[in-house]
Design a protein around this motif. Structure first.
Motif, PDB file in Angstrom:
ATOM      1  N   LEU A  11       0.992  -1.242   0.323  1.00 24.33           N
ATOM      2  CA  LEU A  11      -0.110   0.331   0.401  1.00 24.33           C
ATOM      3  C   LEU A  11       0.794   1.427   0.779  1.00 24.33           C
ATOM      4  N   PHE A  12       1.841   1.139   0.719  1.00 24.38           N
ATOM      5  CA  PHE A  12       2.834   2.568   0.349  1.00 24.38           C
ATOM      6  C   PHE A  12       3.667   2.750  -0.745  1.00 24.38           C
ATOM      7  N   THR A  13       4.146   1.772  -1.777  1.00 21.88           N
ATOM      8  CA  THR A  13       4.540   1.383  -2.619  1.00 21.88           C
ATOM      9  C   THR A  13       3.955   2.900  -4.305  1.00 21.88           C
ATOM     10  N   SER A  14       3.435   3.048  -3.985  1.00 16.73           N
ATOM     11  CA  SER A  14       3.118   4.401  -4.719  1.00 16.73           C
ATOM     12  C   SER A  14       1.387   4.211  -4.735  1.00 16.73           C
ATOM     13  N   CYS A  15       0.308   5.499  -5.289  1.00 15.34           N
ATOM     14  CA  CYS A  15      -1.471   5.413  -4.948  1.00 15.34           C
ATOM     15  C   CYS A  15      -1.237   5.437  -6.696  1.00 15.34           C
ATOM     16  N   TYR A  16      -0.525   5.869  -7.623  1.00 14.41           N
ATOM     17  CA  TYR A  16      -1.634   6.100  -8.326  1.00 14.41           C
ATOM     18  C   TYR A  16       0.170   6.463  -9.143  1.00 14.41           C
ATOM     19  N   SER A  17      -0.048   6.297 -10.680  1.00 17.77           N
ATOM     20  CA  SER A  17       1.003   6.671 -11.648  1.00 17.77           C
ATOM     21  C   SER A  17       0.127   7.228 -12.863  1.00 17.77           C
ATOM     22  N   TYR A  18       0.258   7.667 -13.849  1.00 23.26           N
ATOM     23  CA  TYR A  18       0.153   7.630 -15.052  1.00 23.26           C
ATOM     24  C   TYR A  18       1.445   8.687 -15.876  1.00 23.26           C
ATOM     25  N   THR A  19       1.019   7.881 -16.921  1.00 24.30           N
ATOM     26  CA  THR A  19       2.167   8.933 -18.400  1.00 24.30           C
ATOM     27  C   THR A  19       1.752   9.328 -19.832  1.00 24.30           C
ATOM     28  N   SER A  20       1.439  10.654 -19.746  1.00 19.93           N
ATOM     29  CA  SER A  20       0.505  11.078 -21.625  1.00 19.93           C
ATOM     30  C   SER A  20       1.984  10.885 -21.927  1.00 19.93           C
ATOM     31  N   VAL A  21       2.063  10.899 -23.186  1.00 20.97           N
ATOM     32  CA  VAL A  21       2.934  10.876 -24.709  1.00 20.97           C
ATOM     33  C   VAL A  21       2.778  12.599 -25.466  1.00 20.97           C
ATOM     34  N   VAL A  22       2.556  13.276 -25.743  1.00 25.68           N
ATOM     35  CA  VAL A  22       2.429  14.092 -26.334  1.00 25.68           C
ATOM     36  C   VAL A  22       3.151  14.720 -27.689  1.00 25.68           C
ATOM     37  N   GLY A  23       2.755  13.871 -28.741  1.00 26.92           N
ATOM     38  CA  GLY A  23       3.469  14.338 -30.566  1.00 26.92           C
ATOM     39  C   GLY A  23       4.525  12.836 -29.894  1.00 26.92           C
ATOM     40  N   GLU A  24       5.413  13.300 -30.557  1.00 22.05           N
ATOM     41  CA  GLU A  24       6.141  12.015 -30.516  1.00 22.05           C
ATOM     42  C   GLU A  24       7.030  11.941 -29.350  1.00 22.05           C
ATOM     43  N   GLY A  25       6.390  12.624 -28.596  1.00 21.02           N
ATOM     44  CA  GLY A  25       7.344  12.331 -27.016  1.00 21.02           C
ATOM     45  C   GLY A  25       8.319  12.813 -26.776  1.00 21.02           C
ATOM     46  N   ALA A  26       8.910  12.604 -25.579  1.00 19.15           N
ATOM     47  CA  ALA A  26      10.152  13.275 -25.450  1.00 19.15           C
ATOM     48  C   ALA A  26      11.136  12.799 -26.485  1.00 19.15           C
ATOM     49  N   GLN A  27      12.370  13.189 -26.642  1.00 23.45           N
ATOM     50  CA  GLN A  27      13.576  13.366 -27.492  1.00 23.45           C
ATOM     51  C   GLN A  27      14.909  13.564 -26.714  1.00 23.45           C
ATOM     52  N   GLY A  28      14.438  14.025 -25.244  1.00 25.56           N
ATOM     53  CA  GLY A  28      15.941  13.920 -24.632  1.00 25.56           C
ATOM     54  C   GLY A  28      15.594  14.043 -23.376  1.00 25.56           C
ATOM     55  N   ASN A  29      16.216  14.831 -22.232  1.00 24.69           N
ATOM     56  CA  ASN A  29      16.569  13.735 -20.734  1.00 24.69           C
ATOM     57  C   ASN A  29      16.383  15.015 -20.113  1.00 24.69           C
ATOM     58  N   GLU A  30      16.011  16.667 -20.746  1.00 28.49           N
ATOM     59  CA  GLU A  30      15.922  17.250 -20.013  1.00 28.49           C
ATOM     60  C   GLU A  30      14.330  17.646 -19.655  1.00 28.49           C
ATOM     61  N   LYS A  31      14.484  17.700 -17.710  1.00 25.28           N
ATOM     62  CA  LYS A  31      13.136  16.951 -16.806  1.00 25.28           C
ATOM     63  C   LYS A  31      12.844  18.361 -16.036  1.00 25.28           C
ATOM     64  N   THR A  32      11.508  18.690 -16.505  1.00 21.00           N
ATOM     65  CA  THR A  32      10.872  19.579 -15.063  1.00 21.00           C
ATOM     66  C   THR A  32      10.106  18.842 -14.286  1.00 21.00           C
ATOM     67  N   THR A  33      10.707  18.763 -13.255  1.00 24.41           N
ATOM     68  CA  THR A  33       9.192  18.457 -12.079  1.00 24.41           C
ATOM     69  C   THR A  33       8.702  19.982 -11.352  1.00 24.41           C
ATOM     70  N   LYS A  34       7.263  19.773 -10.808  1.00 21.86           N
ATOM     71  CA  LYS A  34       6.850  20.279  -9.955  1.00 21.86           C
ATOM     72  C   LYS A  34       5.450  19.637  -9.259  1.00 21.86           C
ATOM     73  N   TRP A  35       5.423  20.023  -8.125  1.00 16.65           N
ATOM     74  CA  TRP A  35       4.200  19.386  -7.367  1.00 16.65           C
ATOM     75  C   TRP A  35       3.443  20.292  -7.671  1.00 16.65           C
ATOM     76  N   ASN A  36       2.033  19.192  -7.173  1.00 12.03           N
ATOM     77  CA  ASN A  36       0.808  19.530  -7.378  1.00 12.03           C
ATOM     78  C   ASN A  36      -0.124  19.832  -6.074  1.00 12.03           C
ATOM     79  N   HIS A  37      -0.723  20.669  -5.609  1.00 13.49           N
ATOM     80  CA  HIS A  37      -1.277  20.708  -4.696  1.00 13.49           C
ATOM     81  C   HIS A  37      -3.072  20.151  -4.233  1.00 13.49           C
ATOM     82  N   TYR A  38      -3.450  19.454  -3.154  1.00  8.58           N
ATOM     83  CA  TYR A  38      -4.912  19.542  -3.300  1.00  8.58           C
ATOM     84  C   TYR A  38      -5.559  19.329  -2.124  1.00  8.58           C
ATOM     85  N   VAL A  39      -6.797  19.440  -1.360  1.00 10.95           N
ATOM     86  CA  VAL A  39      -7.175  18.970  -0.147  1.00 10.95           C
ATOM     87  C   VAL A  39      -8.189  18.356   0.097  1.00 10.95           C
ATOM     88  N   ILE A  40      -7.886  17.844   0.757  1.00  5.45           N
ATOM     89  CA  ILE A  40      -9.937  16.731   1.296  1.00  5.45           C
ATOM     90  C   ILE A  40      -9.610  15.286   1.097  1.00  5.45           C
TER      91      ILE A  40
END
Length: 91
Positions: A11-40
């Motif tokens: 149960l502690f491994t992960s609640c969910y994970s999903y991936t979306s590919v736009v166009g041809e998908g990633a062409q390199g390794n440049e990553k940008t990460t941000k947190w999403n904030h939800y309540v309740i």
């Protein structure tokens, strides 16, 4: 007892994970990460990242949204009142 511990650890491994590919998908390794904030328990969004803006004009990229271990830990410590997730855009 071992069965209960094993089930609890899954149960502690992960609640969910999903991936979306736009166009041809990633062409390199440049990553940008941000947190999403939800309540309740994640029902009400407070601040959600914009993957198109995170891609910074790229036509081909991959969006991976998940609840990481740290996100789940924060959510459990706040008893679900604050439930973050993480979005990573790879160009």
């Amino acid at each position: 007892m071992m069965t209960v511990l094993f089930a609890a650890s899954m149960l502690f491994t992960s609640c969910y994970s999903y991936t979306s590919v736009v166009g041809e998908g990633a062409q390199g390794n440049e990553k940008t990460t941000k947190w999403n904030h939800y309540v309740i328990f994640g029902l009400a969004p407070v601040g959600v990242s914009d993957s198109k803006q995170m891609a910074d004009g790229a036509e081909n990229y991959t969006v991976h949204t998940r609840q990481s271990f740290v996100n789940g830990l924060v959510s459990s410590l706040t008893f679900g009142l604050y439930a973050p997730s993480t979005t990573t855009v790879t160009k």
